[in-house]
Scaffold this motif. Structure first.
Motif, PDB file in Angstrom:
ATOM      1  N   SER A 123      47.047  19.717  14.341  1.00 57.86           N
ATOM      2  CA  SER A 123      46.293  19.492  13.113  1.00 57.86           C
ATOM      3  C   SER A 123      46.442  20.618  12.099  1.00 57.86           C
ATOM      4  CB  SER A 123      44.808  19.288  13.444  1.00 57.86           C
ATOM      5  OG  SER A 123      44.253  20.489  13.983  1.00 57.86           O
ATOM      6  N   TYR A 171      41.963  16.148  17.038  1.00 59.01           N
ATOM      7  CA  TYR A 171      42.859  16.202  15.879  1.00 59.01           C
ATOM      8  C   TYR A 171      42.093  16.149  14.565  1.00 59.01           C
ATOM      9  CZ  TYR A 171      46.684  14.988  12.720  1.00 59.01           C
ATOM     10  OH  TYR A 171      47.580  14.974  11.677  1.00 59.01           O
ATOM     11  N   TRP A 172      41.088  15.261  14.476  1.00 59.02           N
ATOM     12  CA  TRP A 172      40.393  15.063  13.209  1.00 59.02           C
ATOM     13  C   TRP A 172      39.185  15.978  13.034  1.00 59.02           C
ATOM     14  CZ3 TRP A 172      43.217  12.590   9.936  1.00 59.02           C
ATOM     15  CH2 TRP A 172      44.092  11.588  10.360  1.00 59.02           C
ATOM     16  N   GLY A 224      51.449  22.612  11.978  1.00 60.10           N
ATOM     17  CA  GLY A 224      51.300  22.059  13.319  1.00 60.10           C
ATOM     18  C   GLY A 224      52.600  21.774  14.041  1.00 60.10           C
ATOM     19  N   LEU A 265      50.816  12.522  17.785  1.00 62.88           N
ATOM     20  CA  LEU A 265      49.503  12.352  18.416  1.00 62.88           C
ATOM     21  C   LEU A 265      49.490  11.102  19.279  1.00 62.88           C
ATOM     22  CD1 LEU A 265      46.561  13.265  18.723  1.00 62.88           C
ATOM     23  CD2 LEU A 265      46.027  11.877  16.690  1.00 62.88           C
ATOM     24  N   LYS A 303      53.089  13.398  11.552  1.00 60.88           N
ATOM     25  CA  LYS A 303      52.423  14.112  12.639  1.00 60.88           C
ATOM     26  C   LYS A 303      51.598  13.181  13.530  1.00 60.88           C
ATOM     27  CE  LYS A 303      50.234  17.448  10.524  1.00 60.88           C
ATOM     28  NZ  LYS A 303      49.457  18.710  10.361  1.00 60.88           N
ATOM     29  N   THR A 355      41.769  12.144  19.801  1.00 56.93           N
ATOM     30  CA  THR A 355      41.639  11.834  18.374  1.00 56.93           C
ATOM     31  C   THR A 355      40.583  12.710  17.701  1.00 56.93           C
ATOM     32  OG1 THR A 355      40.135  10.015  18.976  1.00 56.93           O
ATOM     33  CG2 THR A 355      42.458   9.477  18.621  1.00 56.93           C
TER      34      THR A 355
END
Length: 323
Positions: free
Chosen positions: A185, A129-130, A189, A86, A82, A126
């Motif tokens: 995420s 996503y996190w 996803g 990204l 994944k 980023t």
């Protein structure tokens, strides 16, 4: 004696008169010449039938080839790791930011600080996503502050104009793209991204196919003369059909009627997003944002409908099946 030669010459004038022979070739040349003219007119009439096969003067074979290549890259990056997808999103958003700021500088003289924009876009995607949307929103605020500080190194003239354009670019490209990172995420996803991409692409495809065949009523003639209300209806219909099928097939806990709602909303927002970028390009006096993708233009010319659709699809998926 001197009159004798003239007499026969005068007598021979009657058989020598070439009027009938000359008239005959002219009459025969008429029908013979009429056939080439008819053939030329037929050729001339057949030639204008070719351009409609291209949309906006674009090279359709090249556009299809590029589209298929991008599809392969997206599928491979989605279903292998994944994080690879990204990276694809970050790269696309970075190129889109570069295209938009370059056109602003060329056509309007607006100098947007590029380094804080690119770093801020990376932080938004980023962190989305996190961490989630909180991280993306915080990164957007920090990017705006960085733009204000970076611009102080130049004279104060047009300071507010440049900062406003920079904040708009940060919101329009990387922040809206951060909703794609948030969808990615989730535990499912890749399936959510496929749903998002397919309903958006079906909106454009359905609008083009139906508008090309049945389009009569202009949707927004001063913004995008090629769009029709019939085409919009076709785009909504195909997007709703795709949404109903994929929502029940790909999304855990999804139902077909939810896909109908999602597809319809996505098609409307995608069309509005396309019109919004058409407004931007008309204001800048350009046809395409770039030339990176043959048959498509630039990256921003492909993101125009995807970017505004992403938060709508994310919101509906969250409401229907959770985040």
């Amino acid at each position: 004696m001197n009159d004798a030669p003239h007499a026969p010459g005068s007598r021979g004038a009657t058989p020598q008169t070439p009027a009938p022979p000359q008239a005959a070739p002219e009459r025969s040349a008429g029908p013979a010449g009429a056939r080439p003219r008819a053939q030329e007119s037929q050729v001339a009439q057949s030639e204008p039938q070719q351009p409609p096969k291209q949309r906006g003067g674009r090279n359709l074979p090249a556009a299809i080839g590029v589209g298929l290549s991008l599809g392969v890259v997206i599928i491979i990056s989605l279903f292998v790791v994944k994080v690879l997808f990204l990276i694809v999103v970050v790269a696309a958003a970075s190129v889109g930011v570069k295209e938009l700021t370059s056109r602003l500088a060329e056509r309007k003289g607006i100098e947007v600080p590029l380094p804080p924009l690119l770093l801020g876009g990376l932080a938004m995607l980023t962190s989305a996503y996190w961490i989630g949307l909180q991280g993306a929103a915080a990164s957007l605020a920090l990017t705006a502050l960085a733009l204000m500080i970076w611009r102080m190194s130049r004279p104060p003239e047009d300071y507010l104009r440049d900062i406003t354009a920079g904040v708009f670019t940060a919101f329009y490209v990387p922040f809206l793209a951060s909703f794609v990172a948030v969808m990615l995420s989730a535990h499912d996803g890749p399936q959510r991204i496929v749903l998002f991409l397919v309903v958006t692409i079906c909106s454009d495809t359905g609008a083009y196919a139906v508008g090309y065949k049945f389009g009569r009523t202009k949707l927004a003639p001063t913004i995008s003369p090629g769009k029709t209300r019939e085409g919009l209806a076709g785009g909504i219909g195909l997007s709703m059909l795709a949404g109903a099928l994929l929502m029940s097939w790909l999304i855990d806990g999804g139902h077909w009627w939810q896909g109908l709602i999602l597809g319809g909303c996505a098609a409307v927002i995608a069309t509005l997003g396309d019109l919004a970028e058409s407004m931007i390009k008309r204001d800048l006096g350009i046809k395409d944002m770039g030339t990176l993708l043959p048959g498509h233009g630039g990256i921003m010319d492909r993101l125009d409908s995807l970017l505004p659709t992403a938060p709508v699809v994310w919101l509906l998926l969250t409401a229907f099946v959770g985040g």
